[in-house]
Write an enzyme that holds these catalytic residues in place. Structure first.
Site, short mmCIF file in Angstrom:
data_model
loop_
_atom_site.label_atom_id
_atom_site.label_comp_id
_atom_site.label_asym_id
_atom_site.label_seq_id
_atom_site.Cartn_x
_atom_site.Cartn_y
_atom_site.Cartn_z
N ARG A 109 1.00 -1.15 0.06
CA ARG A 109 0.08 0.08 0.12
C ARG A 109 0.86 1.06 -0.09
O ARG A 109 1.99 1.18 0.80
CB ARG A 109 -0.82 0.27 1.25
CG ARG A 109 -1.71 -0.75 1.48
CD ARG A 109 -2.64 -0.85 2.73
NE ARG A 109 -3.57 -1.98 2.46
CZ ARG A 109 -4.77 -1.70 1.99
NH1 ARG A 109 -5.16 -0.50 1.35
NH2 ARG A 109 -5.51 -2.77 1.57
N HIS A 139 12.32 -2.35 -2.52
CA HIS A 139 11.59 -2.41 -3.71
C HIS A 139 12.56 -3.15 -4.68
O HIS A 139 13.97 -2.99 -4.54
CB HIS A 139 11.41 -0.97 -4.21
CG HIS A 139 10.65 -1.19 -5.68
ND1 HIS A 139 9.28 -1.29 -5.41
CD2 HIS A 139 10.97 -1.04 -6.72
CE1 HIS A 139 8.94 -1.47 -6.84
NE2 HIS A 139 9.80 -1.21 -7.70
C1 GAR Z 1 9.84 -8.30 -2.14
O1 GAR Z 1 10.34 -8.70 -3.32
C2 GAR Z 1 9.95 -6.86 -1.90
O2 GAR Z 1 10.89 -6.26 -2.44
C3 GAR Z 1 8.58 -6.45 -2.62
O3 GAR Z 1 7.52 -7.37 -2.33
C4 GAR Z 1 8.27 -8.81 -1.90
C5 GAR Z 1 7.93 -9.05 -0.68
O4 GAR Z 1 8.71 -10.49 -0.44
N1 GAR Z 1 8.04 -5.13 -2.42
C6 GAR Z 1 7.38 -4.50 -3.48
O5 GAR Z 1 7.28 -4.73 -4.52
C7 GAR Z 1 6.99 -3.03 -2.75
N2 GAR Z 1 6.76 -2.19 -3.99
P1 GAR Z 1 8.72 -10.88 0.97
O6 GAR Z 1 7.30 -10.93 1.96
O7 GAR Z 1 9.19 -12.37 1.11
O8 GAR Z 1 9.60 -10.03 1.83
#
Ligand code: GAR
Length: 203
Positions: free
Chosen positions: A93, A111
């Site tokens: 979010r 990110h």
């Molecule tokens: C990760 O790759 C993070 O960088 C990305 O979601 C994934 C969460 O993985 N975040 C985004 O894309 C935010 N814009 P996780 O729940 O295993 O940490």
């Protein structure tokens, strides 16, 4: 040095959250994750928190009439837990002005791209589709925009010819797991200031 109290916001499996906890231990960072907050009741990160003995709370937007009310509830649980720094770890979010102002220059996000390329959802899919040869991950301070605050750290990952969204995501994730704790470690132990868009360290 007393440990800085860190709150983690997540929406999913929480591998970056686990890596933060492990990284703080490995690096001997004076920081402790004291609370996990999820906007999704089914987030795997909540189970990880329980396994690690870390308090967790679900604060679902479905229970609040407006985005501002939802964010006020998240601010309240974080402040009640004495949280000083907030780490977004797969929190899907965009945070509004009230939340950002509640923890001024104390909110980090990770990110999976080299920002400012490919902000928003599916960053790894965007990178493969665009045909870039290098991607990676970025840790940045959070402002009111989408993946747009001052950059604290980045790591680069080569995009291979036969990469899919999944294969690239898993190699970027390995780097994310190292970069996140290292970034907060540095912010806590080295003096720094923000000048324009830049985070300048006194080292
Ligand atoms: C990760 O790759 C993070 O960088 C990305 O979601 C994934 C969460 O993985 N975040 C985004 O894309 C935010 N814009 P996780 O729940 O295993 O940490």
């Amino acid at each position: 040095m007393t440990a800085v109290r860190v709150g983690v916001l997540l929406s999913g499996r929480g591998s970056n959250f686990s890596a933060l906890v492990a990284g703080f231990e490995r690096l001997r960072t004076p920081a402790q994750v004291v609370l996990v907050v999820s906007d999704e009741a089914t987030a795997g990160g909540l189970e990880r928190a329980t396994e690690m003995g870390i308090d967790s709370r679900v604060v679902s937007p479905k229970d609040y009439p407006t985005r501002a009310a939802h964010e006020a509830a998240m601010i309240a649980v974080l402040k009640d837990a004495g949280v000083e720094w907030v780490c977004l770890a797969g929190f899907m979010r965009i945070l509004g002005p009230d939340f950002v102002r509640a923890f001024p220059s104390r909110i980090l996000n990770i990110h999976p791209s080299l920002l400012p390329s490919f902000p928003g959802l599916h960053a790894q899919r965007q990178a493969v589709a665009y045909g870039v040869l290098w991607s990676g991950c970025t840790v940045h301070l959070v402002d009111e925009g989408l993946d747009s605050g001052p950059i604290v750290g980045q790591r680069v990952v080569r995009v291979l010819e036969d990469d899919t969204e999944e294969s690239l995501s898993s190699r970027i994730l390995e780097e994310e797991h190292k970069l996140y704790s290292e970034s907060l470690h540095r912010l806590l132990l080295v003096g720094w200031r923000i000048e324009g868009r830049r985070v300048l360290f006194d080292e």
